[in-house]
Motif scaffolding. Structure first.
Motif, PDB file in Angstrom:
ATOM      1  N   VAL A 161       0.840  -1.202   0.000  1.00  0.00           N
ATOM      2  CA  VAL A 161       0.000   0.000   0.000  1.00  0.00           C
ATOM      3  C   VAL A 161       0.873   1.250   0.000  1.00  0.00           C
ATOM      4  O   VAL A 161       0.668   2.182  -0.799  1.00  0.00           O
ATOM      5  CB  VAL A 161      -0.945   0.003   1.213  1.00  0.00           C
ATOM      6  N   ARG A 164       2.678   1.883  -3.320  1.00  0.00           N
ATOM      7  CA  ARG A 164       1.805   2.495  -4.317  1.00  0.00           C
ATOM      8  C   ARG A 164       1.639   3.988  -4.049  1.00  0.00           C
ATOM      9  O   ARG A 164       1.681   4.808  -4.972  1.00  0.00           O
ATOM     10  CB  ARG A 164       0.433   1.809  -4.316  1.00  0.00           C
ATOM     11  N   GLN A 165       1.469   4.340  -2.776  1.00  0.00           N
ATOM     12  CA  GLN A 165       1.314   5.761  -2.439  1.00  0.00           C
ATOM     13  C   GLN A 165       2.611   6.521  -2.661  1.00  0.00           C
ATOM     14  O   GLN A 165       2.585   7.680  -3.097  1.00  0.00           O
ATOM     15  CB  GLN A 165       0.830   5.888  -0.992  1.00  0.00           C
ATOM     16  N   GLU A 172      -4.966   5.189   0.392  1.00  0.00           N
ATOM     17  CA  GLU A 172      -5.993   4.151   0.449  1.00  0.00           C
ATOM     18  C   GLU A 172      -6.664   4.156   1.827  1.00  0.00           C
ATOM     19  O   GLU A 172      -5.976   4.221   2.861  1.00  0.00           O
ATOM     20  CB  GLU A 172      -5.388   2.778   0.169  1.00  0.00           C
ATOM     21  N   TYR A 173      -7.988   4.054   1.810  1.00  0.00           N
ATOM     22  CA  TYR A 173      -8.775   4.084   3.036  1.00  0.00           C
ATOM     23  C   TYR A 173      -9.639   2.827   3.153  1.00  0.00           C
ATOM     24  O   TYR A 173      -9.930   2.151   2.152  1.00  0.00           O
ATOM     25  CB  TYR A 173      -9.688   5.310   3.057  1.00  0.00           C
ATOM     26  N   THR A 209      -6.902   5.478   7.133  1.00  0.00           N
ATOM     27  CA  THR A 209      -5.971   5.009   6.118  1.00  0.00           C
ATOM     28  C   THR A 209      -5.640   3.537   6.350  1.00  0.00           C
ATOM     29  O   THR A 209      -5.518   3.083   7.485  1.00  0.00           O
ATOM     30  CB  THR A 209      -4.661   5.811   6.122  1.00  0.00           C
ATOM     31  N   ARG A 210      -5.493   2.821   5.264  1.00  0.00           N
ATOM     32  CA  ARG A 210      -5.146   1.412   5.380  1.00  0.00           C
ATOM     33  C   ARG A 210      -3.776   1.252   6.049  1.00  0.00           C
ATOM     34  O   ARG A 210      -3.545   0.306   6.804  1.00  0.00           O
ATOM     35  CB  ARG A 210      -5.152   0.767   3.992  1.00  0.00           C
TER      36      ARG A 210
END
Length: 295
Positions: A161, A164-165, A172-173, A209-210
Motif C-alpha cells: 500500500v 503504491r502511495q 488508500e482508506y 488510512t489502510r
C-alpha cells in the motif's frame, strides 16, 4: 470553564478543549489521549469534563490528522506524531497560569492508554500515569497473536500500500467500523459506539488510512511500563474486554515498578468504559483517587 485552544506540534496546528475548574488555582493538570480514530468530543471529552468537575485542569484535543486538527493524510494513525502532540499539549498546560506545571498527569483511554504510558515514561514533566481500558500495543504481542508468518504477511500487504502511495497513488482508506465486512475495527461492538448516535460527532469520519494498521502492529507502547518508574502508574480495566485484552493490562501492570495500582471493573464490553454507567464513574473515581495521592 471550557476554552477552545490552538497549539502547534511539529508545525501542525492542533485544536483542543481546555477545561479549568471553578475556584482558586493553580490546579493540577491532566492531558488526555483516547481511542483509535476518536475525536476530542467523544470519549476523552467525557473523561476530561468529569476530571475537571473533580478539580483538575484538563486538555482533551484532536491528534494530528484527526478531527479539527491539521495534518495529512487525514484520518491516519501517526504513532510518533502522537507522542509529539502530547509533548506540545503538556507545554500548553504548563504555560497557563491556572495550571500548576509541577503537577501534571497523563490519562489515556483505549489506544491512548499505551501512548500515555510511553509518553509519561519519557517526559519528566509528567508526574503520574493512568490508563483506562488501555491498549498497550507491542510488536511481540501482535506477532504472537498472528503467528510469525501471518505477521510478515500483514507487513508485506501494508508495505505494498505504501509503495503504491510513494509512487503517486491516492491514499488508500477503509471504513473505521462496519457491522459486517472489512473495517479497521470490525464487528458489532465498535459499530455500536461509532456507527450510531451514541458516539456521534460532526468531526469524526468513518474512514481510516489502510496504512494506519501498520502503525498499530509495529508500535511498541508497552515499553513505557519498563521505564515509568519511579513515577506512579494506574491501570483501570474491565474484567472482560475483546478489544484491549485484560492480559495486556496485566502485563503492563506487572512490568511497572512501584508505586502502582491496578483496578478491575466488572465491565463486560470494551466500550462500557467509553460512556456507560456505573463503569465510567468508577473509572473516574479510581483515576481521581490515584492522582489525588500522587499529584
Amino acid at each position: 470553564m471550557s476554552e477552545k485552544v490552538k497549539f502547534t506540534a511539529g508545525g501542525i496546528t492542533l485544536l483542543g478543549d481546555l477545561r479549568i475548574p471553578a475556584g482558586p488555582g493553580p490546579h493540577p493538570g491532566v492531558v488526555l489521549t483516547g481511542p483509535f480514530t476518536g475525536t476530542r468530543d467523544q470519549v476523552t471529552g467525557l473523561y476530561a469534563a468529569r476530571l475537571t468537575d473533580a478539580g483538575y485542569a484538563t486538555l482533551a484535543f484532536d491528534h494530528r490528522n484527526w478531527g479539527e486538527s491539521g495534518g495529512q493524510p487525514r484520518n491516519h494513525e501517526d504513532a510518533q506524531g502522537k507522542l509529539e502532540d502530547l509533548r506540545a499539549a503538556v507545554s500548553l498546560l504548563r504555560s497557563r497560569p491556572e495550571v500548576d506545571g509541577d503537577r501534571i498527569g497523563a490519562l489515556g483511554i483505549c489506544l491512548g492508554g499505551g501512548y500515555a504510558l510511553r509518553f509519561a515514561a519519557f517526559d519528566p514533566r509528567v508526574k503520574a500515569f493512568a490508563g483506562v481500558a488501555g491498549a498497550y500495543n507491542n510488536p511481540y504481542g501482535m506477532r504472537a497473536g498472528m503467528s510469525p508468518s501471518g505477521y510478515q504477511e500483514a507487513l508485506a500487504s501494508f508495505t505494498e500500500v505504501l509503495e503504491r502511495q510513494d509512487g503517486g497513488a491516492e491514499v488508500e482508506y477503509l471504513p473505521a467500523v462496519a457491522e459486517e465486512g472489512e473495517a479497521a475495527m470490525p464487528g458489532d461492538e465498535p459499530f455500536a459506539y461509532y456507527g450510531t448516535s451514541r458516539g456521534a460527532s460532526e468531526h469524526w469520519r468513518n474512514e481510516v488510512t489502510r496504512a494506519s494498521i501498520r502503525e498499530l502492529i509495529t508500535v511498541d507502547n508497552m515499553m513505557g511500563a519498563d521505564f515509568l518508574s519511579p513515577k506512579p502508574g494506574l491501570i483501570v480495566h474491565g474484567l472482560v474486554d475483546r478489544f484491549c485484552s485484560p492480559e495486556g493490562a496485566e502485563e503492563a501492570y506487572r512490568r511497572m515498578d512501584d508505586p502502582k495500582r491496578i483496578v478491575w471493573l466488572d465491565a463486560r464490553l470494551h466500550i462500557d468504559l467509553y460512556d456507560t454507567e456505573p463503569h465510567v464513574t468508577r473509572a473516574v473515581e479510581a483515576v481521581t483517587a490515584f492522582f489525588g495521592e500522587h499529584l
